[in-house]
Design an enzyme around this catalytic site. Sequence first.
Site, PDB file in Angstrom:
ATOM      1  N   ASN A  44      29.196 -43.335 -34.576  1.00 14.38           N
ATOM      2  CA  ASN A  44      28.378 -43.093 -34.077  1.00 14.38           C
ATOM      3  C   ASN A  44      28.249 -41.386 -34.642  1.00 14.38           C
ATOM      4  OD1 ASN A  44      25.939 -42.773 -32.462  1.00 14.38           O
ATOM      5  ND2 ASN A  44      27.248 -42.733 -30.622  1.00 14.38           N
ATOM      6  N   LYS A  63      25.399 -40.396 -33.568  1.00 10.01           N
ATOM      7  CA  LYS A  63      24.002 -39.463 -32.403  1.00 10.01           C
ATOM      8  C   LYS A  63      22.461 -38.811 -33.606  1.00 10.01           C
ATOM      9  CE  LYS A  63      27.915 -39.294 -29.058  1.00 10.01           C
ATOM     10  NZ  LYS A  63      28.973 -39.033 -28.473  1.00 10.01           N
ATOM     11  N   HIS A 115      24.287 -47.359 -24.936  1.00  6.78           N
ATOM     12  CA  HIS A 115      25.443 -45.839 -25.145  1.00  6.78           C
ATOM     13  C   HIS A 115      25.267 -45.169 -23.663  1.00  6.78           C
ATOM     14  CE1 HIS A 115      27.185 -42.598 -26.496  1.00  6.78           C
ATOM     15  NE2 HIS A 115      28.003 -43.252 -27.145  1.00  6.78           N
ATOM     16  N   GLU A 146      24.646 -42.999 -23.465  1.00  2.97           N
ATOM     17  CA  GLU A 146      24.056 -41.572 -23.410  1.00  2.97           C
ATOM     18  C   GLU A 146      22.643 -42.292 -23.290  1.00  2.97           C
ATOM     19  OE1 GLU A 146      25.610 -39.564 -26.844  1.00  2.97           O
ATOM     20  OE2 GLU A 146      27.199 -39.041 -26.042  1.00  2.97           O
ATOM     21  N   GLU A 161      33.790 -47.328 -23.290  1.00  5.30           N
ATOM     22  CA  GLU A 161      33.905 -46.339 -23.588  1.00  5.30           C
ATOM     23  C   GLU A 161      33.275 -45.420 -21.843  1.00  5.30           C
ATOM     24  OE1 GLU A 161      32.383 -45.244 -27.147  1.00  5.30           O
ATOM     25  OE2 GLU A 161      30.394 -44.946 -26.388  1.00  5.30           O
ATOM     26  N   GLY A 173      32.550 -37.246 -25.667  1.00  2.77           N
ATOM     27  CA  GLY A 173      32.659 -35.884 -25.788  1.00  2.77           C
ATOM     28  C   GLY A 173      33.272 -34.913 -25.380  1.00  2.77           C
ATOM     29  N   SER A 205      36.473 -39.435 -27.268  1.00  2.57           N
ATOM     30  CA  SER A 205      37.761 -38.425 -28.206  1.00  2.57           C
ATOM     31  C   SER A 205      38.498 -38.926 -28.380  1.00  2.57           C
ATOM     32  CB  SER A 205      37.491 -37.807 -26.968  1.00  2.57           C
ATOM     33  OG  SER A 205      36.935 -37.327 -26.323  1.00  2.57           O
TER      34      SER A 205
END
Length: 259
Positions: free
Chosen positions: A9, A11, A99, A101, A171, A177, A213
């Site tokens: 991904n 992003k 996702h 985010e 996730e 991240g 990560s």
Amino acid sequence: MKRALVMGNWKMNLDYVEAVHLVQQLGVLASNRPLDHVDVVVVPPFVDLRSVTSVVESERVPVGVGAQHVNPLESGAHTGEISAPMLRRLGVASVLVGHSERRQMYSMSDDVVAQTLQAATRHGLAGVLCVGESLDVREAGQHLDYVADQLRSALEGLSDTQRELVTIAYEPIWAIGTGLSASTDQVREMTEHIRVVASSLSLANARVLYGGSVNAENAGAIVRESGVDGFLVGGASLKAESFWSIGEAVDDCYAGRAT
Ligand code: PEP
């Protein structure tokens, strides 16, 4: 045995020139070290998709191409949005759905996640449903229930054909991240839980990925010890070598299991 899946991904990183370069580098790495047991998919920003699908096709790079998001509607007055038929027409085969985010920063509710997964799979896109808890939820001991609720909300009501197009990516938000991956015990516990809930919703065969990560150093141990079917990778997918090394780690593990 299911093939593994490793998705990158990107992003909101890499313009179309950088995207083409990265995919070409993946092509070189793939010819030096083919991955026999792993499907690899890159997930670029929308504006890179056409360039990336063209290079993948013309240079026969053995990767699939996915999108990061899709609107549940087919067309109309929705400024800034992209529909599933538009993605299909570009040669895009899969899409991330929900996702964290997008859930957190762009107010994507469970209802919209469900509608998006419905629309994507109705149009023949493989839908990668992202689920995962915040640190607060985990510290309160609610993570298993929380993820089960996310799964039920998104997966109920899909047809048999649609269900075959679903992959689930666990996730945990606190691992994305941050450089702090979930432990293999935590990934194993949640992967087993997801498989039980998914089976109760007639998705016993869906692949379950872990994301948060993941890098070339920890990928082998996680895939070996947790029972996941692969990874959704963010930061480490932005460099061809680190991304391909993750694929190699998964491939080695599957080759070992296969013998
Ligand atoms: C992600 O955003 O899906 C992700 C897993 O990111 P990272 O690998 O950078 O934690």
